[in-house]
Design a protein around this motif. Structure first.
Motif, PDB file in Angstrom:
ATOM      1  N   GLY A   1       0.818  -1.217   0.000  1.00  0.00           N
ATOM      2  CA  GLY A   1       0.000   0.000   0.000  1.00  0.00           C
ATOM      3  C   GLY A   1       0.848   1.262   0.000  1.00  0.00           C
ATOM      4  N   LEU A   2       1.902   1.277   0.791  1.00  0.00           N
ATOM      5  CA  LEU A   2       2.791   2.447   0.844  1.00  0.00           C
ATOM      6  C   LEU A   2       3.484   2.664  -0.489  1.00  0.00           C
ATOM      7  N   VAL A   3       3.968   1.581  -1.099  1.00  0.00           N
ATOM      8  CA  VAL A   3       4.609   1.699  -2.410  1.00  0.00           C
ATOM      9  C   VAL A   3       3.612   2.232  -3.440  1.00  0.00           C
ATOM     10  N   TYR A   4       2.373   1.751  -3.404  1.00  0.00           N
ATOM     11  CA  TYR A   4       1.358   2.235  -4.332  1.00  0.00           C
ATOM     12  C   TYR A   4       1.083   3.728  -4.137  1.00  0.00           C
ATOM     13  N   ILE A   5       0.953   4.155  -2.900  1.00  0.00           N
ATOM     14  CA  ILE A   5       0.693   5.572  -2.622  1.00  0.00           C
ATOM     15  C   ILE A   5       1.831   6.436  -3.135  1.00  0.00           C
TER      16      ILE A   5
ATOM     17  N   GLY B   1       1.923   9.090  -6.896  1.00  0.00           N
ATOM     18  CA  GLY B   1       2.156  10.531  -6.826  1.00  0.00           C
ATOM     19  C   GLY B   1       1.265  11.261  -5.838  1.00  0.00           C
ATOM     20  N   SER B   2       0.737  10.557  -4.872  1.00  0.00           N
ATOM     21  CA  SER B   2      -0.167  11.177  -3.909  1.00  0.00           C
ATOM     22  C   SER B   2       0.497  12.311  -3.126  1.00  0.00           C
ATOM     23  N   PHE B   3       1.799  12.227  -2.916  1.00  0.00           N
ATOM     24  CA  PHE B   3       2.505  13.257  -2.168  1.00  0.00           C
ATOM     25  C   PHE B   3       3.353  14.140  -3.073  1.00  0.00           C
ATOM     26  N   ASP B   4       3.145  14.007  -4.373  1.00  0.00           N
ATOM     27  CA  ASP B   4       3.953  14.724  -5.346  1.00  0.00           C
ATOM     28  C   ASP B   4       3.876  16.236  -5.173  1.00  0.00           C
ATOM     29  N   HIS B   5       2.714  16.743  -4.772  1.00  0.00           N
ATOM     30  CA  HIS B   5       2.538  18.189  -4.645  1.00  0.00           C
ATOM     31  C   HIS B   5       3.386  18.786  -3.528  1.00  0.00           C
ATOM     32  N   LEU B   6       3.992  17.949  -2.707  1.00  0.00           N
ATOM     33  CA  LEU B   6       4.839  18.440  -1.630  1.00  0.00           C
ATOM     34  C   LEU B   6       6.228  18.844  -2.120  1.00  0.00           C
TER      35      LEU B   6
END
Length: 142
Positions: free
Chosen positions: A24-28, A32-37
């Motif tokens: 799950g962590l690898v998928y997230i 790109g779920s945190f890409d905007h950071l």
């Protein structure tokens, strides 16, 4: 014997839960779920009199495989105080933003006009007012 069976079952359940958590962590992270950071500065432009600075930044990375990239333009005064900021998307066929995406900057008495060049869309202009906390989109530039 039953005690060992319980221990083996508990270890099996724990290992399955840990494996699923890692997947799950690898998928997230992959999606790109945190890409905007992740914000990277592309270019900085100073007004001729040095009173204002316009910062051009890329937010995240381009959407895969050939999607847009989010960019941000921020206007600050010579003391570094925030005046205004806009966000836009640049369609560069999946390539990140670069200084060439700023087609022109016109520094006026009361405002700065920025023309954002997008390779797969019409150019887009934005007007930042030095004294007001707003921007005025100019769509499209022909």
């Amino acid at each position: 014997m039953a005690k060992w069976l319980k221990i083996v079952l508990i270890l099996l359940v724990v290992s399955v839960v840990i494996t699923l958590a890692i997947i799950g962590l690898v998928y997230i992270l992959w999606s790109g779920s945190f890409d905007h950071l992740f914000v990277s500065e592309i270019a900085t432009y100073d007004s001729p009199d040095g009173a204002y600075t316009l910062v051009f930044e890329q937010v995240g990375s381009p959407s895969w495989p050939f999607g847009p990239v989010d960019v941000r333009l921020t206007l600050r005064n010579s003391k570094g105080v925030y005046i205004d900021q806009i966000s836009a998307q640049v369609y560069n066929d999946g390539v990140g933003a670069d200084p060439d995406n700023i087609k022109s900057i016109q520094w006026g008495e009361d405002e700065v006009v920025v023309i954002l060049e997008r390779r797969e869309q019409p150019d887009q202009g934005f007007t930042f007012f030095y004294e007001k906390s707003r921007y005025s989109p100019i769509n499209p530039i022909t």
